[in-house]
Design an enzyme around this catalytic site. Structure first.
Site, PDB file in Angstrom:
ATOM      1  N   GLY A  53     -15.621  68.200  67.270  1.00 22.13           N
ATOM      2  CA  GLY A  53     -16.959  67.866  67.729  1.00 22.13           C
ATOM      3  C   GLY A  53     -17.899  69.048  67.460  1.00 22.13           C
ATOM      4  CB  SER A 120     -13.402  70.062  62.897  1.00 19.35           C
ATOM      5  OG  SER A 120     -14.742  69.955  62.539  1.00 19.35           O
ATOM      6  CD1 TRP A 121     -15.327  71.650  69.465  1.00 21.62           C
ATOM      7  CD2 TRP A 121     -16.504  73.413  68.760  1.00 21.62           C
ATOM      8  NE1 TRP A 121     -15.633  72.410  70.570  1.00 21.62           N
ATOM      9  CE2 TRP A 121     -16.358  73.501  70.164  1.00 21.62           C
ATOM     10  CE3 TRP A 121     -17.204  74.416  68.092  1.00 21.62           C
ATOM     11  CZ2 TRP A 121     -16.889  74.551  70.913  1.00 21.62           C
ATOM     12  CZ3 TRP A 121     -17.732  75.466  68.830  1.00 21.62           C
ATOM     13  CH2 TRP A 121     -17.578  75.528  70.227  1.00 21.62           C
ATOM     14  CG  ASP A 274     -13.497  69.773  55.045  1.00 18.07           C
ATOM     15  OD1 ASP A 274     -14.577  69.212  55.281  1.00 18.07           O
ATOM     16  OD2 ASP A 274     -12.745  70.205  55.941  1.00 18.07           O
TER      17      ASP A 274
END
Length: 332
Positions: A53, A120-121, A274
Site C-alpha cells: 500500500g 512493495s510498501w 516491475d
C-alpha cells in the site's frame, strides 16, 4: 517446473489454503484497533507478513507462502485498512506509528527476533522496522522493493511509468486540471480529503486503478472499477503517506541507514519488468550488502500474484527452513 518458465499460475506454487488459529483486534491507542492473526505452527519460526500500500490490507493468500509445519505466520492489517478500525483514517497514522504497532504485536505475542516478509510498501516498512529495531529481526524477505525516495514517487506519479502506458496515464491525469498536473500527488490529495464523499470515492478509484493496472506484466489494462470501500482506504492512506514523503527525515533515508542492518541477511525478489517499483531500487539496496541476495525474475512485474514472483518467494521460504532459528518464544 522452473518458476521462470511462467507456465503455471501463482496459486499452484503455494501451500494449501490455511485458516488462522488465532484472530484478535489489538488496541494500539490513539483510537486505532489493529487486526492481527496467526496461522501455521504455534511453536514455529515466527514470520511477520507486512502488506503493501500503504492501505492494501492482508489477504488469506498471504498465509500460503510458508510451510505451515515450520512457520508461525503472523499477518496484520495496518492502521486504517483491511479489518483494522477506524477504516480509511489517517489520524495518528504515520510510518512511526506502524513501526510501534509492529513492535507491540511482537511483544504481545511473546516473540523474540522475527523474520520479516514484505513487498512493495511492505518491503519499505520491513526495512524501516529493521533499521529501527535490528536486534529484533533475524532475516528479511523483500519483494518489489520501494525505498520511499522522491525519485521513485516521481517515476510513478511524475510521468515515468506513463511513458510506457500513455492511455492509462491520460486517464489518471485527465481528471486533474492542467494547472495542477505538475504535482499529481498533491492534486489528488485535495480531492481524496475534500470532505465530499462522492468526490473522494471517484478519485480514490482513479488512484487505485492507475496502480492496479500496472501491477502485473501479464495484464496491463484499464482496470475494472476497484471496490469503493477498498479503493477509498487504499488511496487515502497511500496518498497520505506519499504527500508526507513517508514521514522520513530526509530523502533516501533507508539507503543512508542501511549500514544498521548489514549484519542481517536479506533475500530480495524483484520483477525485471516491475513498472510500479522499477528494479533499480532493489539493485541499489542490495549493492554492497554482503548478506543480501538479489533475484531478478526475468518475465515478471510487480504483483505478488505473478507466477515467477510467487514461485521464487516460496522457494526462498523453503530454503530458509534449514536455518538455525529456533522456534522458541521469548521469555518476556
Amino acid at each position: 517446473m522452473d518458476h521462470r518458465s511462467g507456465q503455471k499460475s501463482a496459486a499452484q506454487y503455494l501451500y494449501p489454503p490455511l485458516d488462522p488459529y488465532d484472530q484478535r483486534m489489538m488496541d494500539m491507542g490513539e483510537g486505532h484497533h489493529v487486526y492481527v492473526e496467526q496461522s501455521g505452527c504455534p511453536d514455529g519460526v515466527p514470520v511477520m507478513v507486512i502488506h503493501g500500500g500503504p492501505g492494501g490490507g492482508c489477504s488469506p493468500a498471504m498465509r500460503r507462502y510458508f510451510d505451515p509445519r515450520v512457520y508461525r505466520i503472523i499477518l496484520f492489517d495496518q492502521r486504517g485498512c483491511g479489518r483494522s478500525r477506524p477504516h480509511a483514517s489517517v489520524t495518528e497514522n504515520t510510518t512511526w506509528h506502524l513501526v510501534a504497532d509492529m513492535e507491540k504485536i511482537r511483544v504481545s505475542l511473546g516473540l523474540g527476533p522475527v523474520l520479516l516478509f514484505g513487498g512493495s510498501w511492505g518491503a519499505t516498512l520491513a526495512l524501516i522496522y529493521a533499521i529501527t529495531h535490528p536486534e529484533n529481526v533475524v532475516h528479511l524477505v523483500l519483494r518489489g522493493v520501494f525505498t520511499m525516495t522522491e525519485a521513485e514517487l516521481d517515476w510513478f506519479y511524475g510521468g515515468g511509468a506513463g511513458r510506457f502506458f500513455p492511455d492509462l496515464w491520460d486517464r489518471f491525469t485527465g481528471a486533474i486540471p492542467k494547472n495542477e498536473q505538475a504535482d499529481l500527488i498533491k492534486a489528488y490529495h485535495r480531492r481524496l480529503f475534500s470532505g465530499d464523499m462522492a468526490e473522494e470515492m471517484r478519485f480514490a478509484r482513479l488512484w487505485a486503478n492507475w496502480e492496479n493496472a500496472l501491477a502485473s506484466i501479464d495484464t496491463p489494462h484499464i482496470a475494472s472499477e476497484t471496490p469503493s470501500e477498498y479503493a477509498r482506504a487504499f488511496s487515502r492512506l497511500e496518498n497520505h503517506y506519499f504527500v508526507n514523503k513517508g514521514f522520513l527525515d530526509e530523502d533516501r533515508w533507508i539507503l543512508k541507514n542501511r549500514h544498521r542492518i548489514e549484519a542481517i541477511g536479506a533475500d530480495i525478489v524483484q520483477g525485471r519488468f516491475d513498472m510500479v517499483c522499477p528494479p533499480v531500487s532493489a539493485f541499489e539496496l542490495a549493492k554492497g550488502w554482503k548478506n543480501a541476495r538479489l533475484d531478478l525474475i526475468p518475465a515478471a512485474g510487480h504483483a505478488l500474484s505473478e507466477p515467477g514472483i510467487s514461485a521464487a518467494l516460496v522457494q526462498v521460504m523453503n530454503d530458509l527452513r534449514s536455518r538455525p532459528w529456533g522456534p522458541k518464544p521469548s521469555a518476556r
